[in-house]
Design a protein around this motif. Structure first.
Motif, short mmCIF file in Angstrom:
data_model
loop_
_atom_site.label_atom_id
_atom_site.label_comp_id
_atom_site.label_asym_id
_atom_site.label_seq_id
_atom_site.Cartn_x
_atom_site.Cartn_y
_atom_site.Cartn_z
N CYS A 197 0.86 -1.18 0.00
CA CYS A 197 0.00 0.00 0.00
C CYS A 197 0.90 1.23 0.00
O CYS A 197 1.72 1.41 0.91
N VAL A 198 0.76 2.07 -1.01
CA VAL A 198 1.58 3.28 -1.14
C VAL A 198 0.67 4.49 -1.04
O VAL A 198 -0.36 4.58 -1.74
N ARG A 199 1.03 5.42 -0.15
CA ARG A 199 0.29 6.69 -0.01
C ARG A 199 1.27 7.83 -0.30
O ARG A 199 2.19 8.07 0.48
N ASN A 200 1.05 8.49 -1.40
CA ASN A 200 1.97 9.53 -1.84
C ASN A 200 1.44 10.91 -1.45
O ASN A 200 0.64 11.53 -2.17
N ASN A 201 1.86 11.37 -0.28
CA ASN A 201 1.49 12.70 0.20
C ASN A 201 2.60 13.72 -0.04
O ASN A 201 2.59 14.81 0.54
N SER A 202 3.56 13.34 -0.86
CA SER A 202 4.66 14.24 -1.20
C SER A 202 4.45 14.81 -2.60
O SER A 202 3.43 14.54 -3.24
N ASN A 203 5.41 15.59 -3.08
CA ASN A 203 5.32 16.11 -4.45
C ASN A 203 6.22 15.32 -5.41
O ASN A 203 6.54 15.79 -6.50
N LYS A 204 6.63 14.10 -4.98
CA LYS A 204 7.45 13.22 -5.82
C LYS A 204 6.55 12.24 -6.58
O LYS A 204 5.37 12.05 -6.23
N VAL A 205 7.13 11.59 -7.57
CA VAL A 205 6.39 10.63 -8.40
C VAL A 205 7.04 9.25 -8.26
O VAL A 205 8.25 9.10 -8.44
N VAL A 206 6.22 8.24 -7.91
CA VAL A 206 6.70 6.86 -7.86
C VAL A 206 6.64 6.27 -9.27
O VAL A 206 5.57 6.20 -9.87
N LYS A 207 7.79 5.84 -9.77
CA LYS A 207 7.87 5.39 -11.16
C LYS A 207 7.85 3.87 -11.32
O LYS A 207 7.47 3.37 -12.38
N LYS A 208 8.24 3.15 -10.27
CA LYS A 208 8.33 1.69 -10.41
C LYS A 208 8.35 1.05 -9.02
O LYS A 208 8.82 1.66 -8.05
N ILE A 209 7.86 -0.19 -8.93
CA ILE A 209 7.85 -0.95 -7.67
C ILE A 209 8.56 -2.28 -7.91
O ILE A 209 8.32 -2.95 -8.92
N LYS A 210 9.41 -2.65 -6.98
CA LYS A 210 10.10 -3.92 -7.07
C LYS A 210 9.98 -4.66 -5.74
O LYS A 210 10.25 -4.10 -4.67
#
Length: 364
Positions: free
Chosen positions: A218-231
């Motif tokens: 479970c990923v919660r992105n409350n930042s201004n960055k972008v998640v590009k890939k999950i491993k």
């Protein structure tokens, strides 16, 4: 009723001594280890000469490459854990197994039983896999039942009158599951508001060899960055306790995905990734810890090492552990966010019927 026994047999090069054992795997239940039992049969000539025959349990711990050894330097320790005289028989009470009783009736007066108790603090059988082209002795912990003739158990044995049969000390999985593994990690960024949160959960703590591992992410992105890939990956940890810096890790299974990515600021993502760690997928890789003798067809990845107390850690030679690691890739400037969860990977304890079949004491 007919009873069939599966028996392992090995003769000395001069055919004067023969060893019979009905199993080569002995279970360590952390607090105690199954006794090692067998039958030694001597040729008539050895009996007439009243030769002394000794049986020993030998632990061979190789912690360095055989090719790197020089004059006077050996990366190997050979420990005699148990030693006893089989013939002429000493006065001791031996509780015979069914296999020993039947073999004694069949093999005659030249057959002598033995029972040895392996110390509970001795290490499990673990060997580090080598490249296919490497013919040297592998690093790791191996056990042998040694039979030889001599004047005392300290005599140097001769190859022609010596038997060495490899055995394994194995551990089976506990019957109860532990606490479900779960972790939450967060990362904030310099000169950037908010934070990135990663929650990883496994469906259980204990897995059997070949079983599918469900990794809930479970990923919660409350930042201004972008998640590009999950491993997601399964890592095998090997700790050679003899060395201060003898710890290393191998990735034995992994899965990489961009599904649901890029994960933009203010978004969340929930997904499940499945991993199956097996030796088949790592059969050509050196340094992978496997169970016992790598020449056996039923060899698998080494099981997690269970220790009753951390004080006994140094006696185990090589300690194996497993963990699931999840990485979020944020690009060149954003870096990575990692979460790690340890779990247990072991063989299930065989049923009573399977144990009887393995020992050969089931009705035919």
């Amino acid at each position: 009723m007919v009873v069939n026994f599966k028996v392992f047999k090995k003769c000395s090069p001069n055919n004067m001594i023969t060893l019979y054992m009905n199993r080569r795997d002995f279970v360590d239940s952390v607090t105690q280890v199954e006794p090692i039992d067998g039958i030694v049969v001597l040729d008539d000539e050895y009996v007439r000469q009243n030769r002394k025959i000794f049986v020993q349990l030998v632990c061979n711990f190789r912690y360095g490459r055989e090719d790197d050894e020089m004059i006077g330097l050996r990366f190997q320790k050979e420990l005699t854990l148990v030693s006893q005289q089989v013939c002429p028989p000493q006065k001791q009470d031996i509780q015979l197994t069914k296999m020993q009783e039947r073999l004694l009736k069949k093999l005659g007066s030249n057959a002598y039983p033995f029972v040895m108790q392996m110390p509970p603090s001795s290490p499990a059988s673990v060997v580090l896999q080598q490249k296919a082209s490497d013919e040297s002795q592998p690093c790791g912990v191996q056990y042998f039942v040694k039979i030889f003739t001599g004047d005392s158990d300290c005599d140097r044995s001769h190859r022609r009158s010596t038997i060495n049969l490899g055995i394994r000390k194995v551990q089976y999985a506990p019957t109860k599951q532990g606490i479900q593994p779960c972790t939450v990690v967060r990362k904030d960024f310099l000169l950037s508001p908010g934070e990135l949160e990663l929650e990883v959960t496994l469906d259980k703590q204990l897995y059997h060899h070949g079983e599918k591992i469900s990794v809930n992410i479970c990923v919660r992105n409350n930042s201004n960055k972008v998640v590009k890939k999950i491993k997601a990956m399964v890592q095998q940890g090997v700790d050679v306790v003899l060395f201060q810096n003898g710890q290393f890790r191998n990735t034995i299974a992994f899965m990489e995905t961009s599904e649901g990515c890029p994960l933009n600021p203010g978004s969340s993502l929930q997904k499940v990734m499945y991993l199956v760690p097996t030796l088949v997928a790592n059969c050509d890789r050196a340094g992978i810890a496997v169970e016992g003798d790598i020449k056996r067809k039923d060899t698998a990845l080494a099981s997690t090492t269970l220790i009753a107390s951390q004080d006994a850690r140094d006696a185990f030679g090589i300690i194996v552990s497993y963990a699931v690691k999840v990485k979020l890739f944020l690009g060149a400037l954003g870096g990575e966010l990692c979460a790690e969860l340890p779990f247990i990977l072991m063989h299930p304890k065989p049923s009573r019927k399977a144990q009887l079949e393995a020992e050969g004491s089931i009705e035919a």
